[in-house]
Scaffold this active site. Structure first.
Site, mmCIF file in Angstrom:
data_model
loop_
_atom_site.group_PDB
_atom_site.id
_atom_site.type_symbol
_atom_site.label_atom_id
_atom_site.label_comp_id
_atom_site.label_asym_id
_atom_site.label_seq_id
_atom_site.Cartn_x
_atom_site.Cartn_y
_atom_site.Cartn_z
ATOM 1 N N HIS A 166 -5.485 -36.789 0.314
ATOM 2 C CA HIS A 166 -4.635 -36.822 -1.264
ATOM 3 C C HIS A 166 -4.777 -36.619 -2.067
ATOM 4 O O HIS A 166 -6.254 -36.882 -2.575
ATOM 5 C CB HIS A 166 -3.835 -38.401 -1.013
ATOM 6 C CG HIS A 166 -2.185 -38.031 -1.349
ATOM 7 N ND1 HIS A 166 -1.267 -36.493 -0.998
ATOM 8 C CD2 HIS A 166 -1.670 -38.246 -2.312
ATOM 9 C CE1 HIS A 166 -0.642 -36.358 -2.021
ATOM 10 N NE2 HIS A 166 -0.650 -37.355 -2.118
ATOM 11 N N ARG A 222 1.639 -30.675 3.929
ATOM 12 C CA ARG A 222 2.114 -32.162 3.551
ATOM 13 C C ARG A 222 3.621 -31.803 2.353
ATOM 14 O O ARG A 222 3.398 -32.418 1.514
ATOM 15 C CB ARG A 222 1.413 -33.067 3.314
ATOM 16 C CG ARG A 222 1.006 -33.516 4.479
ATOM 17 C CD ARG A 222 0.252 -34.899 4.811
ATOM 18 N NE ARG A 222 -0.191 -35.463 3.199
ATOM 19 C CZ ARG A 222 -1.275 -35.294 3.025
ATOM 20 N NH1 ARG A 222 -2.876 -34.474 4.045
ATOM 21 N NH2 ARG A 222 -2.040 -35.432 1.637
ATOM 22 N N TYR A 267 30.266 -53.429 -21.557
ATOM 23 C CA TYR A 267 30.168 -54.372 -22.091
ATOM 24 C C TYR A 267 29.092 -54.673 -22.868
ATOM 25 O O TYR A 267 28.647 -53.632 -23.694
ATOM 26 C CB TYR A 267 28.971 -54.785 -21.516
ATOM 27 C CG TYR A 267 29.384 -55.748 -19.320
ATOM 28 C CD1 TYR A 267 30.114 -56.451 -19.769
ATOM 29 C CD2 TYR A 267 28.735 -54.924 -18.695
ATOM 30 C CE1 TYR A 267 30.811 -57.001 -18.437
ATOM 31 C CE2 TYR A 267 29.807 -54.924 -17.091
ATOM 32 C CZ TYR A 267 30.436 -56.196 -17.696
ATOM 33 O OH TYR A 267 31.310 -56.853 -16.458
ATOM 34 N N CYS A 314 27.894 -49.249 -16.658
ATOM 35 C CA CYS A 314 27.951 -51.154 -15.750
ATOM 36 C C CYS A 314 27.582 -50.949 -13.949
ATOM 37 O O CYS A 314 27.135 -49.779 -14.181
ATOM 38 C CB CYS A 314 29.477 -50.877 -15.356
ATOM 39 S SG CYS A 314 30.292 -51.385 -17.148
ATOM 40 N N ASP A 316 28.816 -50.977 -11.523
ATOM 41 C CA ASP A 316 29.758 -49.641 -10.643
ATOM 42 C C ASP A 316 30.487 -48.892 -11.746
ATOM 43 O O ASP A 316 30.852 -47.496 -10.282
ATOM 44 C CB ASP A 316 30.958 -50.968 -9.867
ATOM 45 C CG ASP A 316 30.060 -52.322 -9.092
ATOM 46 O OD1 ASP A 316 29.164 -51.766 -8.211
ATOM 47 O OD2 ASP A 316 30.516 -52.842 -9.703
HETATM 48 C C1 LIG Z 1 -0.198 -38.659 1.255
HETATM 49 C C2 LIG Z 1 1.272 -38.035 0.490
HETATM 50 N N1 LIG Z 1 0.982 -36.773 1.409
HETATM 51 C C3 LIG Z 1 1.458 -35.490 0.975
HETATM 52 C C4 LIG Z 1 2.917 -35.806 0.170
HETATM 53 C C5 LIG Z 1 4.022 -35.271 -0.696
HETATM 54 O O1 LIG Z 1 3.460 -35.238 -2.270
HETATM 55 P P1 LIG Z 1 4.739 -34.294 -3.079
HETATM 56 O O2 LIG Z 1 6.003 -35.248 -2.893
HETATM 57 O O3 LIG Z 1 3.602 -33.699 -4.324
HETATM 58 O O4 LIG Z 1 4.660 -32.890 -1.909
HETATM 59 C C6 LIG Z 1 2.874 -37.629 -0.419
HETATM 60 C C7 LIG Z 1 3.666 -38.269 -1.521
HETATM 61 O O5 LIG Z 1 3.898 -38.936 -2.181
HETATM 62 C C8 LIG Z 1 2.004 -38.810 -0.120
HETATM 63 O O6 LIG Z 1 1.496 -39.668 -0.026
#
Ligand SMILES: Cc1ncc(COP(=O)(O)O)c(C=O)c1O
Length: 395
Positions: A166, A222, A267, A314, A316
């Site tokens: 990552h 991803r 409030y 507040c 709600d």
């Molecule tokens: C391991 C991993 N891969 C992919 C992602 C997707 O990242 P993003 O939302 O920046 O596209 C995340 C999100 O934090 C993640 O933790």
């Protein structure tokens, strides 16, 4: 379809979701699969509905943070591959194997527990996680990762389908740190290739990678925040991909009142009317994720005008100033629509604006949206699904 009675709801456009996924498909090298990150209730958008729609849009994998999130999706009848990106301990392995949920593997004791699982016709699917500079989870380049990978690959009953890392700073304009991570990751990937290990998906990229450096995503993108139509930072090249935010937060005025000068609002009377003022009450508050820290800062759209929230938010409810939204039709009445995030007429309040007011990032703003806010899903502006976590029944 679930029903709801509250005027407050998050409207989520499946058309915009599809648009965003397709936009990434166009910039990614041909054939690279895309994982939809649906962790944290799909960044607040509703995990099951978003997962289901993402699969309809041709998404290849789903990503979640922990095993319970994966089980929720699997048990809702979605049979797409799901990777748990975070930690799964030994006690989670039997159910992960049973439900065909892929786990991130990086701890010796978890590998040992996987090796000790009772025999089954099913194999435990895993992706080995490596830490190339995020400093969070994964095998480090300094440790004996070769031995770990070899052991995992040769453990009966364990399938190592993937290897991933990552990026910590892919959303920055300066790509030197990401390049360093990418080169470290290549050492792991090269080893897998050199040893001809049967690991088929070697993946690294998040939204920012897909936007700025798609060639560094490896064998799978991803996709998280940008699937929801938001940019991961102001530094990514927005010209490369045009996104459509998929969520609007809407409610309506449930009471209007004309208050005299000196009348305190909410409030602590933190707002006191300076003259005769028309004030509207909205049925949304901090328990819905409309943070109290927005007090004195938040705005709302009424009749296409931006108006300020008045007084303390507040639990709600909160109040807004209505005078500037009066027009030829007369003063604003109860029952009129109010948009807190999204577009109304020519005006728009973006998630990024709200995030800036809170001193946080857009990710956190959508994640804050509480379970008790119904999610209403639309296609071609028609409601096609409703998710109300209060589960009050059928409409
Ligand atoms: C391991 C991993 N891969 C992919 C992602 C997707 O990242 P993003 O939302 O920046 O596209 C995340 C999100 O934090 C993640 O933790």
């Amino acid at each position: 379809m679930e029903t709801y009675y509250r005027p407050t709801r998050a409207e989520i456009s499946f058309d915009a979701l599809r648009h965003n996924i397709n936009a990434f498909r166009r910039v990614m090298p041909a054939g690279v699969p895309i994982m939809a990150s649906v962790k944290a209730n799909a960044y607040g958008h509703g995990a099951v509905e978003i997962a289901r729609e993402a699969v309809r849009c041709g998404i290849n994998y789903l990503g979640v943070a922990f095993l319970d999130e994966a089980i929720q999706i699997r048990k809702s009848g979605i049979d797409a591959p799901i990777l748990v990106l975070g930690f799964v301990g030994p006690e989670g392995l039997p159910i992960a194997r049973e439900l065909g949920i892929t786990i991130a593997l990086f701890r010796e004791d978890v590998l040992e527990a996987a090796a000790a699982l009772p025999p089954s016709s099913k194999r435990l699917k895993t992706h080995i996680k490596v830490d190339t500079g995020m400093g969070r989870l994964g095998l480090l380049p300094e440790e004996d990762w070769e031995a770990f990978i070899e052991r995992a690959v040769h453990t009966p009953g364990v399938e190592v389908e993937g290897l991933f890392t990552h990026f910590a700073r892919a959303d920055e304009a300066d790509k030197s740190y990401t390049e360093l991570q990418y080169s470290r990751f290549n050492k792991f990937a090269d080893y897998v290739k050199m040893k001809e290990l049967p690991i088929s998906i070697i993946h690294a990229g998040n939204s920012a990678t897909g936007i700025d450096t798609p060639e560094w995503a490896g064998g799978m993108l991803r996709l998280g925040i940008s699937m929801y139509g938001l940019y991961p930072s102001v530094e990514v090249n927005k010209q490369r991909i045009e996104l459509e935010p998929i969520m609007s937060l809407k409610t309506e005025v449930v009471m209007v009142k004309d208050v005299p000068p000196g009348w305190g609002i909410s409030y602590g009377s933190r707002y006191v009317a300076s003259g005769n003022e028309r004030i509207g009450t909205l049925p949304i508050g901090y328990a819905d994720g409309f943070s109290r820290m927005l007090t004195g800062k938040a705005e709302a759209l009424v009749r296409g005008h931006k108006v300020p929230v008045r007084g303390a938010i507040c639990m709600d409810q909160c109040m807004i100033a209505l005078d500037s939204a009066a027009n030829a039709e007369g003063p604003v009445q109860s029952g009129e629509e109010v948009v807190l995030i999204g577009r109304q007429g020519d005006e728009c309040i973006t998630v990024d604006e709200v995030a800036a007011k809170l001193g946080t990032i857009n990710y956190e703003v959508t994640c804050m949206l509480a379970a008790r806010v119904p999610r209403v899903y639309t296609r071609e502006e028609k409601i096609v699904a409703v998710s109300n976590a209060l589960a009050i029944g059928l409409g």
